[in-house]
Motif scaffolding. Structure first.
Motif, PDB file in Angstrom:
ATOM      1  N   ARG A 137       0.835  -1.194   0.000  1.00 30.46           N
ATOM      2  CA  ARG A 137       0.000   0.000   0.000  1.00 30.46           C
ATOM      3  C   ARG A 137       0.878   1.255   0.000  1.00 30.46           C
ATOM      4  O   ARG A 137       1.937   1.267   0.643  1.00 30.46           O
ATOM      5  CB  ARG A 137      -0.914   0.018   1.224  1.00 30.46           C
ATOM      6  CG  ARG A 137      -1.916  -1.125   1.270  1.00 30.46           C
ATOM      7  CD  ARG A 137      -2.771  -1.034   2.520  1.00 30.46           C
ATOM      8  NE  ARG A 137      -1.958  -1.036   3.737  1.00 30.46           N
ATOM      9  CZ  ARG A 137      -2.445  -0.856   4.960  1.00 30.46           C
ATOM     10  NH1 ARG A 137      -3.747  -0.646   5.141  1.00 30.46           N
ATOM     11  NH2 ARG A 137      -1.647  -0.878   6.011  1.00 30.46           N
ATOM     12  N   PRO A 138       0.461   2.313  -0.720  1.00 30.38           N
ATOM     13  CA  PRO A 138       1.276   3.538  -0.772  1.00 30.38           C
ATOM     14  C   PRO A 138       1.661   4.056   0.607  1.00 30.38           C
ATOM     15  O   PRO A 138       2.801   4.515   0.802  1.00 30.38           O
ATOM     16  CB  PRO A 138       0.373   4.522  -1.521  1.00 30.38           C
ATOM     17  CG  PRO A 138      -0.465   3.654  -2.411  1.00 30.38           C
ATOM     18  CD  PRO A 138      -0.724   2.406  -1.605  1.00 30.38           C
ATOM     19  N   GLU A 139       0.740   3.971   1.556  1.00 28.15           N
ATOM     20  CA  GLU A 139       1.044   4.489   2.894  1.00 28.15           C
ATOM     21  C   GLU A 139       2.088   3.630   3.631  1.00 28.15           C
ATOM     22  O   GLU A 139       2.637   4.058   4.649  1.00 28.15           O
ATOM     23  CB  GLU A 139      -0.231   4.588   3.733  1.00 28.15           C
ATOM     24  CG  GLU A 139      -0.982   3.284   3.924  1.00 28.15           C
ATOM     25  CD  GLU A 139      -2.062   3.061   2.875  1.00 28.15           C
ATOM     26  OE1 GLU A 139      -3.068   2.408   3.209  1.00 28.15           O
ATOM     27  OE2 GLU A 139      -1.894   3.548   1.729  1.00 28.15           O
ATOM     28  N   ASP A 140       2.348   2.422   3.115  1.00 32.18           N
ATOM     29  CA  ASP A 140       3.337   1.540   3.746  1.00 32.18           C
ATOM     30  C   ASP A 140       4.671   1.521   3.010  1.00 32.18           C
ATOM     31  O   ASP A 140       5.641   0.912   3.493  1.00 32.18           O
ATOM     32  CB  ASP A 140       2.802   0.106   3.818  1.00 32.18           C
ATOM     33  CG  ASP A 140       1.636  -0.043   4.783  1.00 32.18           C
ATOM     34  OD1 ASP A 140       1.564   0.762   5.729  1.00 32.18           O
ATOM     35  OD2 ASP A 140       0.803  -0.948   4.578  1.00 32.18           O
ATOM     36  N   GLY A 171      10.781  10.057  -1.659  1.00 35.16           N
ATOM     37  CA  GLY A 171       9.405  10.499  -1.517  1.00 35.16           C
ATOM     38  C   GLY A 171       8.496   9.830  -2.529  1.00 35.16           C
ATOM     39  O   GLY A 171       8.949   9.117  -3.431  1.00 35.16           O
ATOM     40  N   LEU A 172       7.202  10.055  -2.367  1.00 35.86           N
ATOM     41  CA  LEU A 172       6.185   9.475  -3.230  1.00 35.86           C
ATOM     42  C   LEU A 172       5.611  10.561  -4.133  1.00 35.86           C
ATOM     43  O   LEU A 172       5.359  11.680  -3.683  1.00 35.86           O
ATOM     44  CB  LEU A 172       5.069   8.842  -2.395  1.00 35.86           C
ATOM     45  CG  LEU A 172       5.500   7.814  -1.354  1.00 35.86           C
ATOM     46  CD1 LEU A 172       4.277   7.283  -0.606  1.00 35.86           C
ATOM     47  CD2 LEU A 172       6.287   6.682  -1.982  1.00 35.86           C
ATOM     48  N   THR A 201       4.800  -3.606  -6.174  1.00 30.53           N
ATOM     49  CA  THR A 201       4.748  -4.896  -5.491  1.00 30.53           C
ATOM     50  C   THR A 201       5.953  -5.080  -4.584  1.00 30.53           C
ATOM     51  O   THR A 201       7.018  -4.490  -4.805  1.00 30.53           O
ATOM     52  CB  THR A 201       4.711  -6.054  -6.505  1.00 30.53           C
ATOM     53  OG1 THR A 201       5.940  -6.062  -7.254  1.00 30.53           O
ATOM     54  CG2 THR A 201       3.516  -5.916  -7.450  1.00 30.53           C
ATOM     55  N   LEU A 202       5.779  -5.915  -3.575  1.00 32.76           N
ATOM     56  CA  LEU A 202       6.898  -6.216  -2.684  1.00 32.76           C
ATOM     57  C   LEU A 202       8.037  -6.850  -3.463  1.00 32.76           C
ATOM     58  O   LEU A 202       9.209  -6.553  -3.207  1.00 32.76           O
ATOM     59  CB  LEU A 202       6.444  -7.165  -1.563  1.00 32.76           C
ATOM     60  CG  LEU A 202       7.545  -7.567  -0.581  1.00 32.76           C
ATOM     61  CD1 LEU A 202       8.047  -6.358   0.200  1.00 32.76           C
ATOM     62  CD2 LEU A 202       7.052  -8.650   0.374  1.00 32.76           C
ATOM     63  N   VAL A 278       7.175  -7.777   7.309  1.00 32.76           N
ATOM     64  CA  VAL A 278       7.135  -6.318   7.458  1.00 32.76           C
ATOM     65  C   VAL A 278       5.980  -5.729   6.653  1.00 32.76           C
ATOM     66  O   VAL A 278       5.281  -4.816   7.105  1.00 32.76           O
ATOM     67  CB  VAL A 278       8.472  -5.703   7.012  1.00 32.76           C
ATOM     68  CG1 VAL A 278       8.361  -4.180   6.903  1.00 32.76           C
ATOM     69  CG2 VAL A 278       9.587  -6.082   7.976  1.00 32.76           C
ATOM     70  N   ALA A 279       5.755  -6.270   5.450  1.00 32.78           N
ATOM     71  CA  ALA A 279       4.706  -5.740   4.575  1.00 32.78           C
ATOM     72  C   ALA A 279       3.327  -6.294   4.901  1.00 32.78           C
ATOM     73  O   ALA A 279       2.324  -5.819   4.361  1.00 32.78           O
ATOM     74  CB  ALA A 279       5.057  -6.039   3.121  1.00 32.78           C
ATOM     75  N   GLY A 280       3.261  -7.335   5.740  1.00 36.14           N
ATOM     76  CA  GLY A 280       1.984  -7.940   6.082  1.00 36.14           C
ATOM     77  C   GLY A 280       1.368  -8.736   4.949  1.00 36.14           C
ATOM     78  O   GLY A 280       0.143  -8.777   4.788  1.00 36.14           O
TER      79      GLY A 280
END
Length: 402
Positions: A137-140, A171-172, A201-202, A278-280
């Motif tokens: 997710r962008p926030e992660d 930054g994003l 993607t991870l 870490v990424a869930g």
């Protein structure tokens, strides 16, 4: 006037007509002269600079400046209205040959993907479903990227060294045609932007961080600034040009950056272990995505082939979109993002730097390994120099990273 000052002043004059030609600059402000001159005048200046480069005494410096100034001359020809075939544009700017895809090989890759992708339905739908299950997710993104960068930096420092004082901020962003970008800022600093328009993607994140950061673009730019500018006094390396042969080597370094510090097995274990936690994300989904990445690793020339269809053959946009959707196995939204890249004035020829640069660097590393990668970070090598030391047919270049 010193050759480096002439080079930098001409680059800024070209950039005044074609913003984006300069990718980064950290040299004297007085040399960043953007006084507008007509393209024909710039063309004559570029031809004069090419002649002056022949008098540079250091062979290593001269060879690099020769191909760089040839690219500048090509840019001034284009700015002055000269029409040239797309293939000649690629050759003139990047000192490489554009490539057409092997359609039989691409079709074979689709059949391999059919066997590897889990689930039911079309290839595109199955690939998208798996991608969604391993998307960060962008926030992660920045939180998950933090341990990746820490590990990559430590390995890069241990294997190749890093200039004291180097660093970057990350930054994003959105609304860009690329997935990630490193902006050289000078003084050993960079800015890295990650584009959140499309999923990250991870499985792509370690490669992205290696590509843009350690030991990729940021490492190369800061190392060359430290060693070529500060030690040797070759001030032309204050400047990075987007439409020049240096980008072929730079993208080749970046595409192979993760391989330079981690093995395929290490990356797989990392992704399905600590990073998945870490990424869930589900490690089994991550493992499946890695298998798909392996199956698609040889499909890297699709965007370049699409560019040839569009710019060399004059194919209609709809045909190019269909080509991108079929062989990149993506929906129309993703294909249009690919198309946006290859239609950008400064990127339409750039697309070949990735695949061609990657192969040239792999061939160079095949004979020199870690020491050869260190040379690429420190020395001003050209695409032609890398092409001259490629392994013989049947050799074994480095394995593509997943």
């Amino acid at each position: 006037m010193d050759i480096a000052e002439r080079y930098i002043r001409l680059a800024h004059a070209i950039d005044a007509h074609a913003p984006g030609f300069i990718d980064g600059y950290g040299g004297p402000e007085a040399w960043a002269d953007r006084t507008v001159r007509d393209p024909q005048t710039l063309r004559a200046e570029a031809q004069d600079l090419r002649a002056r480069v022949q008098g540079v005494p250091e062979a290593e410096r001269r060879q690099w400046l020769e191909v760089q100034t040839r690219a500048m001359h090509t840019m001034t020809r284009l700015l002055s209205g000269e029409k040239m075939p797309y293939s000649d544009e690629v050759r003139g700017l990047y000192d490489i040959e554009p490539r057409r895809a092997d359609l039989q090989a691409l079709e074979a890759n689709l059949r391999t993907l059919e066997a590897v992708l889990p689930g039911q339905g079309t290839l595109t739908a199955r690939k998208a479903a798996l991608r969604d299950r391993v998307t960060v997710r962008p926030e992660d993104l920045l939180r998950v990227a933090e341990p990746i960068l820490a590990e990559l930096r430590a390995r890069t420092h241990d294997r190749f060294g890093l200039p004291q004082g180097e660093g970057f901020r990350i930054g994003l962003v959105s609304g860009q045609p690329w997935g990630g970008y490193n902006w050289p800022l000078g003084n050993l600093q960079s800015r890295i932007d990650i584009n959140t328009d499309l999923p990250v993607t991870l499985t792509a994140l370690p490669d992205l961080m290696a590509h843009e950061g350690y030991p990729g673009h940021h490492t190369e730019h800061s190392t060359k600034e430290a060693e070529l500018v500060r030690v040797r006094g070759w001030h032309e390396h204050h400047l990075q040009l987007l439409n020049a042969p240096e980008c072929v080597v730079s993208e080749g370094v970046a595409v192979n950056a993760l391989d330079a510090v981690m093995t395929r097995d290490e990356v797989r274990e990392w992704l399905t272990g600590d990073l998945a936690t870490v990424a869930g994300l589900n490690p089994e989904d991550v493992a499946a995505a890695i298998r798909v990445n392996v199956a698609t690793s040889t499909m890297k020339g699709v965007s370049g082939a699409a560019a040839m269809l569009l710019h060399e053959d004059g194919a209609p946009e709809a045909e190019v979109l269909d080509f991108l959707q079929r062989y990149n196995v993506v929906d129309e939204t993703h294909a249009r993002k690919n198309l946006e890249f290859i239609t950008q004035p400064h990127l339409r020829a750039y697309i070949f730097t990735y695949a061609v640069g990657s192969d040239l660097v792999r061939g160079f590393l095949a004979g020199g390994g870690q020491a050869a990668f260190g040379r690429l970070l420190r020395e001003p090598l050209t695409p032609g120099q890398l092409a001259s030391v490629q392994p013989a047919a049947g050799g074994s270049p480095a394995t593509p990273q997943t």
